[in-house]
Design an enzyme around this catalytic site. Sequence first.
Site, PDB file in Angstrom:
ATOM      1  N   VAL A   1       2.052  15.837  -1.677  1.00  0.00           N
ATOM      2  CA  VAL A   1       1.667  16.538  -0.442  1.00  0.00           C
ATOM      3  C   VAL A   1       2.400  16.032   0.799  1.00  0.00           C
ATOM      4  O   VAL A   1       2.336  16.664   1.854  1.00  0.00           O
ATOM      5  CB  VAL A   1       0.136  16.462  -0.180  1.00  0.00           C
TER       6      VAL A   1
ATOM      7  N   ASN B   1      -7.133  17.203   1.633  1.00  0.00           N
ATOM      8  CA  ASN B   1      -8.027  16.141   1.174  1.00  0.00           C
ATOM      9  C   ASN B   1      -7.334  14.995   0.448  1.00  0.00           C
ATOM     10  O   ASN B   1      -7.864  13.885   0.407  1.00  0.00           O
ATOM     11  CB  ASN B   1      -9.089  16.786   0.264  1.00  0.00           C
TER      12      ASN B   1
ATOM     13  N   TYR C   1      -4.607   2.548   6.532  1.00  0.00           N
ATOM     14  CA  TYR C   1      -5.629   3.551   6.175  1.00  0.00           C
ATOM     15  C   TYR C   1      -6.443   3.933   7.410  1.00  0.00           C
ATOM     16  O   TYR C   1      -6.634   5.126   7.700  1.00  0.00           O
ATOM     17  CB  TYR C   1      -6.538   2.979   5.090  1.00  0.00           C
TER      18      TYR C   1
HETATM   19  N1  LIG Z   1     -14.157   7.700  -2.021  1.00  0.00           N
HETATM   20  C1  LIG Z   1     -14.563   7.378  -0.814  1.00  0.00           C
HETATM   21  O1  LIG Z   1     -15.489   6.553  -0.662  1.00  0.00           O
HETATM   22  C2  LIG Z   1     -13.938   8.010   0.405  1.00  0.00           C
HETATM   23  C3  LIG Z   1     -14.516   7.761   1.647  1.00  0.00           C
HETATM   24  C4  LIG Z   1     -13.954   8.342   2.793  1.00  0.00           C
HETATM   25  C5  LIG Z   1     -12.838   9.148   2.675  1.00  0.00           C
HETATM   26  N2  LIG Z   1     -12.284   9.358   1.442  1.00  0.00           N
HETATM   27  C6  LIG Z   1     -11.108  10.241   1.390  1.00  0.00           C
HETATM   28  O2  LIG Z   1     -11.376  11.303   0.505  1.00  0.00           O
HETATM   29  C7  LIG Z   1     -10.132  11.818   0.006  1.00  0.00           C
HETATM   30  C8  LIG Z   1     -10.240  11.977  -1.490  1.00  0.00           C
HETATM   31  O3  LIG Z   1     -10.404  10.685  -2.066  1.00  0.00           O
HETATM   32  P1  LIG Z   1     -11.243  10.420  -3.395  1.00  0.00           P
HETATM   33  O4  LIG Z   1     -12.227   9.365  -3.071  1.00  0.00           O
HETATM   34  O5  LIG Z   1     -11.686  11.690  -4.007  1.00  0.00           O
HETATM   35  O6  LIG Z   1     -10.103   9.695  -4.254  1.00  0.00           O
HETATM   36  P2  LIG Z   1      -9.428  10.017  -5.665  1.00  0.00           P
HETATM   37  O7  LIG Z   1      -8.451   8.917  -5.843  1.00  0.00           O
HETATM   38  O8  LIG Z   1     -10.472  10.262  -6.689  1.00  0.00           O
HETATM   39  O9  LIG Z   1      -8.669  11.402  -5.388  1.00  0.00           O
HETATM   40  C9  LIG Z   1      -7.517  11.491  -4.594  1.00  0.00           C
HETATM   41  C10 LIG Z   1      -6.582  12.512  -5.228  1.00  0.00           C
HETATM   42  O10 LIG Z   1      -5.437  12.658  -4.367  1.00  0.00           O
HETATM   43  C11 LIG Z   1      -4.280  12.708  -5.182  1.00  0.00           C
HETATM   44  N3  LIG Z   1      -3.114  12.274  -4.430  1.00  0.00           N
HETATM   45  C12 LIG Z   1      -2.886  11.062  -3.885  1.00  0.00           C
HETATM   46  N4  LIG Z   1      -1.693  11.028  -3.294  1.00  0.00           N
HETATM   47  C13 LIG Z   1      -1.135  12.254  -3.451  1.00  0.00           C
HETATM   48  C14 LIG Z   1       0.090  12.838  -3.067  1.00  0.00           C
HETATM   49  N5  LIG Z   1       1.026  12.140  -2.392  1.00  0.00           N
HETATM   50  N6  LIG Z   1       0.331  14.129  -3.388  1.00  0.00           N
HETATM   51  C15 LIG Z   1      -0.590  14.847  -4.079  1.00  0.00           C
HETATM   52  N7  LIG Z   1      -1.774  14.338  -4.484  1.00  0.00           N
HETATM   53  C16 LIG Z   1      -2.046  13.056  -4.174  1.00  0.00           C
HETATM   54  C17 LIG Z   1      -4.579  11.773  -6.346  1.00  0.00           C
HETATM   55  O11 LIG Z   1      -3.746  12.023  -7.470  1.00  0.00           O
HETATM   56  C18 LIG Z   1      -6.054  12.068  -6.598  1.00  0.00           C
HETATM   57  O12 LIG Z   1      -6.233  13.106  -7.549  1.00  0.00           O
HETATM   58  C19 LIG Z   1      -9.054  10.841   0.477  1.00  0.00           C
HETATM   59  O13 LIG Z   1      -8.401  11.377   1.606  1.00  0.00           O
HETATM   60  C20 LIG Z   1      -9.846   9.601   0.857  1.00  0.00           C
HETATM   61  O14 LIG Z   1      -9.194   8.822   1.805  1.00  0.00           O
HETATM   62  C21 LIG Z   1     -12.801   8.828   0.311  1.00  0.00           C
END
Ligand SMILES: NC(=O)c1ccc[n+]([C@@H]2O[C@H](COP(=O)([O-])OP(=O)(O)OC[C@H]3O[C@@H](n4cnc5c(N)ncnc54)[C@H](O)[C@@H]3O)[C@@H](O)[C@H]2O)c1
Length: 257
Positions: free
Chosen positions: A66, A92, A157
């Site tokens: 992305v 996302n 981050y």
């Molecule tokens: N899990 C938490 O506690 C939490 C809290 C706050 C915010 N977030 C945010 O939520 C979002 C989703 O995270 P999640 O917890 O579901 O994590 P996750 O690791 O389960 O999912 C993230 C997805 O993004 C994909 N991804 C990463 N880099 C990429 C790239 N360069 N191109 C295409 N795809 C890419 C990964 O392959 C993965 O499938 C993120 O932005 C994260 O920062 C998560």
Amino acid sequence: MRKGRLANKVVIITGAASGIGKGTAILFAEEGANLILVDRDMEKLEGTAEEIRLKGGDCRTVCGDVSLTRTAAEVVETAVREFGGLDVVFNNAGIMPTADILGCTEETWDQVIDVNLKSMFLMCKQAIPEMLKRGGGSIINTSSVMAHLTEPGYTAYTASKAGILGLTKEIAVTYAEKGIRCNSISPGWVDTDMNMKLAEEMGGMDKLYPVIKAQQPLGRMATSREIAYGVLFLASDESVVVTGSCLNIDGGCTAAI
Ligand SMILES: NC(=O)c1ccc[n+]([C@@H]2O[C@H](COP(=O)([O-])OP(=O)(O)OC[C@H]3O[C@@H](n4cnc5c(N)ncnc54)[C@H](O)[C@@H]3O)[C@@H](O)[C@H]2O)c1
């Protein structure tokens, strides 16, 4: 005609192979959306698509990074070619390497900013012209509680997630009169692979869980589906006067001292 709160809306979801993106994709399919699912992990992305198709949903997949213009262009082209236009983007996908300012290399800084923040700029540049052709749309960007409150060790981050709040507001005020809304969500602790990885780095979930309990008054992590319900509200026409906002879906994290 499909039924549901997103009936026949065309929706792009990035990071749809896992966690919050996958949970949202499944909920949105249940609510009648036509989906373009994006991730760099093709195998897991196809797993999400398979679950959706088994439930009778309609989706296409695009495998790509992305942080690249060509991915954003391919994704929006796919939406237009396959479903005739674009209504909603859920930006996302994200990564969370841990390092403080002295430990964070320039390479890591650039990677985190590119994947977490620049990706949203690139996707919006491609998506907004298509939304304007339809007379409007809704963009939702995943930020984090760490945009508002942080702790040592998350330099890049935290900066990337705070940047998302600014980008979101700027798009919101620029396009409000043209019918395009732009909001962010700030999840707290969510039960996804991202936190499984963090737990591993800390020596196991037994080490991470006390931190979660201390920071999140709810006393547990949220599920991806619990986060997805907030995204659904922002994606649907129910939130028609909500723009430039950040919805904290955080079990009380940002209310606590
Ligand atoms: N899990 C938490 O506690 C939490 C809290 C706050 C915010 N977030 C945010 O939520 C979002 C989703 O995270 P999640 O917890 O579901 O994590 P996750 O690791 O389960 O999912 C993230 C997805 O993004 C994909 N991804 C990463 N880099 C990429 C790239 N360069 N191109 C295409 N795809 C890419 C990964 O392959 C993965 O499938 C993120 O932005 C994260 O920062 C998560």
